[in-house]
Design an enzyme around this catalytic site. Structure first.
Site, PDB file in Angstrom:
ATOM      1  N   ASP A 183       0.973  -1.258   0.001  1.00  0.00           N
ATOM      2  CA  ASP A 183       0.182  -0.147   0.112  1.00  0.00           C
ATOM      3  C   ASP A 183       0.972   1.278  -0.133  1.00  0.00           C
ATOM      4  OD1 ASP A 183      -2.176   1.687   0.065  1.00  0.00           O
ATOM      5  OD2 ASP A 183      -3.313   0.905   1.517  1.00  0.00           O
TER       6      ASP A 183
HETATM    7  C1  BGC Z   1      -4.930   3.346   0.362  1.00  0.00           C
HETATM    8  C2  BGC Z   1      -4.951   2.376  -1.089  1.00  0.00           C
HETATM    9  C3  BGC Z   1      -4.857   3.172  -2.613  1.00  0.00           C
HETATM   10  C4  BGC Z   1      -3.497   3.927  -2.444  1.00  0.00           C
HETATM   11  C5  BGC Z   1      -3.376   4.843  -3.739  1.00  0.00           C
HETATM   12  C6  BGC Z   1      -3.478   4.302  -0.035  1.00  0.00           C
HETATM   13  O1  BGC Z   1      -3.676   5.217   1.016  1.00  0.00           O
HETATM   14  O2  BGC Z   1      -5.000   2.720   1.332  1.00  0.00           O
HETATM   15  O3  BGC Z   1      -6.216   1.825  -1.075  1.00  0.00           O
HETATM   16  O4  BGC Z   1      -5.053   2.348  -3.451  1.00  0.00           O
HETATM   17  O5  BGC Z   1      -3.431   4.695  -1.292  1.00  0.00           O
HETATM   18  O6  BGC Z   1      -4.011   5.762  -3.810  1.00  0.00           O
END
Ligand code: BGC
Length: 762
Positions: A230
């Protein structure tokens, strides 16, 4: 392909390998031009595309227009896997048009508490349903040659301290509840990528956790894609590579790349581990690039699809007959959300929609000659405004019906933080009650991502529609259902509790001192309410229709069967009303007896069927090995036990219409797991243990009764007033022998070891 990749790896420098494993910027991987390795472009996800105009910039401005489809909270309530596939295909078409190789979705985390800020992005409290939804989303997207990222792996069930908190969960609950949807989605859908979560799992960051990333995901489930972090989830890059995390996002992170190079040079990191991550990344980069990204997408068709999905996801919770609307001359439309649709949540999934259906306008289009008037009813924040209530009441008094569009202030449900409670605002509750007092035909339409408390007002109103966060076409879908153009068929993918205090995670939420204890274990959602017999507002799987359905003639392919063969259940469903409608038939399994505790029932199959008035169709649902199995933490595997099971066929988890009892024969030949700590009762429950210990126990029982003066029948409890054998039953063999040591030929511990050697040699 693998030869080509192998060749590239041999030509790559150590620096290039390390750089490939960390993103080049916010949304792309690092290209290696000299070797013809292109960049991979990723974008959020999950219910639409948040494609930034410049994927190489770090800025987070407005994204390119894309269809905002219904959020997972709504799509799950369709219980329609075919529709989810179509959603996936449409998302892929937008990816192709907007130059995106991998969409960052779906999210398959469990709804452990209604308070999780991101529940609108997740499907269900049930792993079977969530797994089916996630798998079919993936299959739909990837059928067009675009990749997905199944997230957030794993045990990310709250936003509070999401970057650091340790989710403390036992292995069985991990397997049966928190990993099961991921397992199904990985095995059936084969996503290009899996995204690890931010949190720790039992003390180790998910980004470094060898147990989940390597042992389970890659080795056990056979995941062939790449694991991406993530965004910002990696703390220790070298530990993450060792754990099984292939790609760190976002980049650039030059110091991290350097650390990886140094670790290989110093011998701390085996280059083979790095090569394996490089291989996985290259494989996905080349696979994704096989699909040329060009053209446009059909925004009109996608808006229509979004509308269709949301009509199917709307759940009719209550109806005294007022719906569908008919013949009203004057409808009072009340609520800010009627003019300004609340159709998505906050955070990284926030889409810049191609257009938005305004609920008020859409209702007007379909309400025939009826006069529609509007009052805002409540402000956009949590302030209390009696004047707005008074205006709404004045309108409702003169109308034939009042439709209240109720949505929480838009910032309440978001990524990054949880809700503080389950309540509508004080104003909204007062508004509903005040309107309902003057208008008997009061209809409440809810737009939220997770359950809200309804007990203060639900008895006062005529009808309630749960619309969830419905995407950009939701306003039209609500009108479709209110006016009867579409017969509602959504069913709840989560329980609506009466009050927050009733929820299973209540006393272990949201954690403290860096950890959150999953004290309820397996018992989340209906598994808890059913087992504990806690009354709920609306049960899992529940939803009304404008027609009615009768179930009959339930059959099973075989009443006695082997676990590996499974069985097929069939049931006739008849539309007994006057309108064409769809029913979601659900099959739950109840185990009569098990060596470990099990929830009263668990969903193991479902099917959605459309029926004309008077029509009957036979619905067939297969149940496989896993429908009857549970994860045994001591055997470290999914096991079945020979015995009887009820197959409960119902219209919801609380509305079982037909029951069949079947007998399963387990074909497993389980290893003996008796050890020095196993109790007498455990020895006697194991056939091999009984053979070895049984004869000795007869003698020992006599001896100990003499020693403690208790009688065999239990009427005399001897010198210390207890039935000594009941106590011994739950003690390890060696500990029991220590009590009767004087009568034994050799030390009790040695005898226990002999028994153990004997039982393991059988
Ligand atoms: C989120 C993800 C997301 C990623 C990219 C993170 O903060 O938890 O779900 O895909 O950011 O934006």
């Amino acid at each position: 392909m693998s030869d080509k990749i192998q060749e590239i790896i041999t030509k790559m420098t150590l620096e290039e390998k390390a750089a490939l494993c960390t993103g080049a910027n916010m949304w792309t991987t690092t290209p290696i031009e000299r070797l013809g390795v292109p960049e991979l472009i990723m974008s959020d996800g999950p219910h639409g595309l948040r494609r930034m105009p410049d994927v190489h910039a770090m800025s987070q401005g407005e994204s390119m227009p894309a269809t905002c489809f219904p959020t997972a909270s709504c799509t799950a309530a369709t219980w329609d896997v075919e529709l989810i596939r179509q959603l996936g295909e449409a998302l892929a078409e937008e990816c192709i048009a907007l130059d995106v190789d991998v969409i960052l979705g779906p999210g398959a985390n469990m709804k452990r508490s209604p308070l999780c800020g991101r529940n609108f992005e997740y499907f269900s409290e049930d792993p079977f349903l969530a797994g089916e939804m996630a798998a079919n989303y993936i299959i739909g997207v990837q059928s067009k040659g675009v990749g997905t990222s199944l997230k957030h792996f794993a045990v990310n069930n709250q936003e509070f301290q999401r970057f650091s908190i340790s989710a403390e969960v036992d292995e069985r609950s991990l397997r049966e509840i928190y990993l099961a949807a991921f397992e199904k989605a990985v095995k059936q859908g084969k996503p290009y990528t899996v995204m690890c979560s931010y949190n720790k799992i039992n003390g180790t960051f998910a980004s470094q956790y060898h147990h989940t990333l390597t042992e389970i995901l890659k080795d056990e489930w056979g995941f062939e894609g790449l694991v991406v972090s993530d965004w910002g989830a990696v703390r220790d890059r070298v530990a993450a590579l060792k754990g099984g995390l292939d790609l760190e996002m976002p980049g650039p992170q030059d110091h991290r790349v350097k650390k990886v190079v140094e670790a290989v040079r110093s011998g701390e990191l085996d280059e083979a581990v790095l090569n394996e991550s490089v291989r996985r990344i290259l494989r996905i980069v080349f696979k994704a690039k096989e699909t040329p990204k060009k053209g446009t997408f059909n925004a009109d068709a996608h808006h229509d699809l979004a509308r269709k999905i949301s009509t199917e996801g709307i759940v009719l919770l209550k109806n005294n007959g007022v719906l569908p609307l008919k013949g009203q001359q004057h409808i009072a439309v009340i609520g800010h959300a009627a003019e300004s649709a609340h159709f998505q949540g906050g955070g990284s999934s926030h889409i810049n929609p191609t257009r938005v259906a305004v609920p008020f306008k859409e209702l007007k289009l379909q309400a025939g000659n009826a006069e529609l008037t509007y009052a805002a009813g409540y402000p956009t924040d949590t302030a209390f405004r009696q004047d707005l209530i008074d205006q709404a009441v004045a309108l409702a008094t003169t109308a034939d019906a009042a439709v209240l569009y109720i949505a929480l202030p838009s910032y309440i449900e978001s990524e990054g933080y949880d809700r503080a409670n389950m309540d509508l605002t004080e104003q909204q509750v007062a508004l509903i009650k005040a309107v309902a007092k003057v208008q008997p035909n009061t209809i409440v339409v809810l737009n939220n991502g997770s359950p809200v408390t309804m007990s203060p007002w639900i008895d006062d109103v005529a009808a309630v529609l749960e619309g969830y966060m419905m995407g950009q076409a939701g306003g039209a879908a609500i009108a479709d259902v209110l006016c009867g153009k579409v017969n509602p068929s959504g069913k709840l993918a989560e329980t609506f509790p009466v009050k927050l205090e009733d929820t299973p995670a209540y006393i272990n939420w949201p954690g403290e001192a860096g950890a959150v204890r999953y004290g309820e274990g397996l018992f989340i959602g209906y598994r808890y309410y059913d087992t504990k017999k806690v009354p709920v507002q609306f049960p899992f799987g529940y939803g009304l229709s404008y027609t009615t359905f009768a179930y009959s003639n339930a059959k099973v392919s075989s009443h006695t069967f082997k676990d590996v063969d499974g069985v097929t259940v069939s049931v006739d469903v008849t539309n007994t009303g006057k309108m064409t409608g769809k029913e979601v038939v659900q099959v739950y399994v109840h185990d009569h007896a098990a060596n470990l505790v099990r929830p009263v029932k668990e969903l193991k199959g479902f099917a959605k069927v459309e029926l004309k008035p008077g029509e009957t169709k036979t619905v067939t649902i297969p149940l496989d090995f896993r429908a009857f199995a549970f994860y045994h933490p001591e055997y470290k595997q999914w096991i079945t036990e020979t015995g009887d099971f009820d197959l409960l066929i119902g219209a919801s988890s609380a509305d079982i219409r037909q029951t069949l009892t079947v007998t399963l024969e387990s074909t497993l030949n389980l290893p003996c797991i008796l050890d020095m700590e196993s109790t007498i009762r455990e020895w006697m429950a194991d056939p091999r243990g009984k053979t070895v210990l049984g004869p000795f126990l007869v003698t020992m029982e006599e001896e100990s009764r003499k020693a403690f003066g208790s009688s065999e029948t239990g009427e005399s409890h001897g010198s210390i007033g207890m039935n000594i054998m009941d106590m011994f039953g739950d003690m390890p063999v060696a500990s029991v022998l220590a009590f009767v040591q004087s009568n034994l030929p050799k030390p009790g511990e040695e005898m226990a070891k002999d028994f153990l050697a004997a039982v393991h040699s059988l």
